[in-house]
Design an enzyme around this catalytic site. Structure first.
Site, short mmCIF file in Angstrom:
data_model
loop_
_atom_site.label_atom_id
_atom_site.label_comp_id
_atom_site.label_asym_id
_atom_site.label_seq_id
_atom_site.Cartn_x
_atom_site.Cartn_y
_atom_site.Cartn_z
N ASP A 12 0.82 -1.22 0.00
CA ASP A 12 0.00 0.00 0.00
C ASP A 12 0.86 1.27 0.00
O ASP A 12 1.96 1.28 0.55
CB ASP A 12 -0.92 -0.02 1.24
CG ASP A 12 -2.01 1.03 1.13
OD1 ASP A 12 -2.34 1.46 0.01
OD2 ASP A 12 -2.53 1.43 2.19
N ASN A 40 -10.56 -3.63 -6.49
CA ASN A 40 -9.76 -2.66 -7.26
C ASN A 40 -10.31 -2.37 -8.65
O ASN A 40 -9.90 -1.40 -9.30
CB ASN A 40 -8.29 -3.09 -7.36
CG ASN A 40 -7.52 -2.92 -6.06
OD1 ASN A 40 -6.57 -3.65 -5.80
ND2 ASN A 40 -7.90 -1.95 -5.23
C1 FPP Z 1 -2.20 -0.12 -3.28
O1 FPP Z 1 -1.69 1.19 -3.21
C2 FPP Z 1 -1.60 -0.82 -4.42
C3 FPP Z 1 -2.30 -1.41 -5.43
C4 FPP Z 1 -3.77 -1.44 -5.49
C5 FPP Z 1 -1.62 -2.02 -6.59
C6 FPP Z 1 -0.33 -2.74 -6.29
C7 FPP Z 1 0.26 -3.20 -7.55
C8 FPP Z 1 1.58 -3.18 -7.85
C9 FPP Z 1 2.66 -2.74 -6.92
C10 FPP Z 1 2.03 -3.65 -9.20
C11 FPP Z 1 1.91 -5.13 -9.26
C12 FPP Z 1 3.00 -5.73 -9.96
C13 FPP Z 1 3.75 -6.78 -9.56
C14 FPP Z 1 4.84 -7.16 -10.41
C15 FPP Z 1 3.55 -7.58 -8.31
P1 FPP Z 1 -2.65 2.44 -3.47
O2 FPP Z 1 -2.62 2.76 -4.90
O3 FPP Z 1 -4.01 2.14 -2.91
O4 FPP Z 1 -1.91 3.56 -2.65
P2 FPP Z 1 -2.58 4.84 -1.96
O5 FPP Z 1 -3.30 4.33 -0.73
O6 FPP Z 1 -1.40 5.66 -1.62
O7 FPP Z 1 -3.50 5.47 -2.96
#
Ligand code: FPP
Length: 244
Positions: free
Chosen positions: A27, A75
């Site tokens: 996150d 998501n």
């Molecule tokens: C949550 O942070 C993250 C996600 C919903 C996506 C995570 C995906 C990746 C890191 C890429 C996947 C790829 C591989 C190779 C495993 P957020 O966007 O909700 O963060 P925020 O709370 O700061 O908005």
């Protein structure tokens, strides 16, 4: 007077008591990007890099399983370009894995309901799973279109579809039908990004997991922070509901 004199070293992790299975809620990618004036998708790209580094570190120190939450069943509510960017990062990672995983000694498994994924992604998942079947080494599990509740419903449906009787349903029979069948429960679940919840991640499997939260945003999460999480884990007294 500094807390540590120059000569003293921070405590080191005990490699004889490593968590066998570490799970991470990646996150904070969006906030990391926003703080730099970048689009959210740049945060996910940086998060994918952090995953590569942390997975390599886990393998090097001898962790057996690493599970990460890449895309939840919820998501899909995000803007289309963000969903596509995450799927693109997954494709890029799987393409690299197909080339390198056998040499690097890493097995890969995708956990979740893969049915709505693109044919290209599905084909790459099949390829990585075929390579994993003949490879030894750390297993990385990437949760994609994964939800803990969805997983339990999916397992219960499978049990019933196979003619299982309600009165004969056991915890083992359900666990065998989860996406995580055959994978030991996580010993340690880490959530960077400053939120104190587990967001539908590994609901069944986390019954006795130790939890570790940190304000560090996922793209900034470094190997030393993983050491800190492992040290915290090693200081915990795990009783699994029993007595010492
Ligand atoms: C949550 O942070 C993250 C996600 C919903 C996506 C995570 C995906 C990746 C890191 C890429 C996947 C790829 C591989 C190779 C495993 P957020 O966007 O909700 O963060 P925020 O709370 O700061 O908005």
């Amino acid at each position: 007077m500094p807390l540590f004199s120059k000569k003293s070293k921070p405590p080191t992790i005990n490699s004889a008591r490593l968590p066998k299975h570490i799970a991470i809620i990646m996150d904070g990618n969006g906030r990391w990007a926003k703080a730099r004036g970048l689009p959210r998708t740049a945060g996910h790209a940086a998060g994918a890099e952090t995953f590569r580094r942390i997975a390599t570190y886990c393998k090097d120190i001898g962790v057996d399983y690493l599970t990460v939450y890449a895309f939840s069943t919820e998501n899909w509510k995000r803007p289309e370009d963000e969903v596509q960017a995450i799927m693109g990062l997954l494709e890029k990672y799987l393409a690299e894995a197909i080339e390198k995983m056998e040499r690097d000694g890493v097995r890969l498994k995708i956990l979740g309901d893969t049915s709505p994924l693109s044919p290209k992604l599905l084909q790459m998942i099949r390829q990585t799973e075929a390579i994993s079947a003949r490879t030894q080494g750390m297993q990385a599990n990437i949760c994609v279109n994964y939800g803990g509740r969805d997983e339990i419903v999916h397992a219960a449906r499978a049990y019933m579809r196979q003619g299982g009787k309600p009165e004969e349903l056991t915890e083992a029979a359900l666990a065998e039908r989860l996406y995580s069948a055959g994978i030991p429960d996580p010993d340690l679940i880490i959530r960077p990004g400053g939120e104190y919840r587990t967001s539908n991640f590994l609901l069944w499997q986390s019954a006795y997991s130790e939890l570790y939260f940190t304000d560090t945003l996922w793209p900034d999460f470094k190997e030393r922070e993983l050491d800190r999480a492992i040290l915290a884990y090693q200081s915990r007294d795990r009783r699994f509901g029993g007595l010492k």
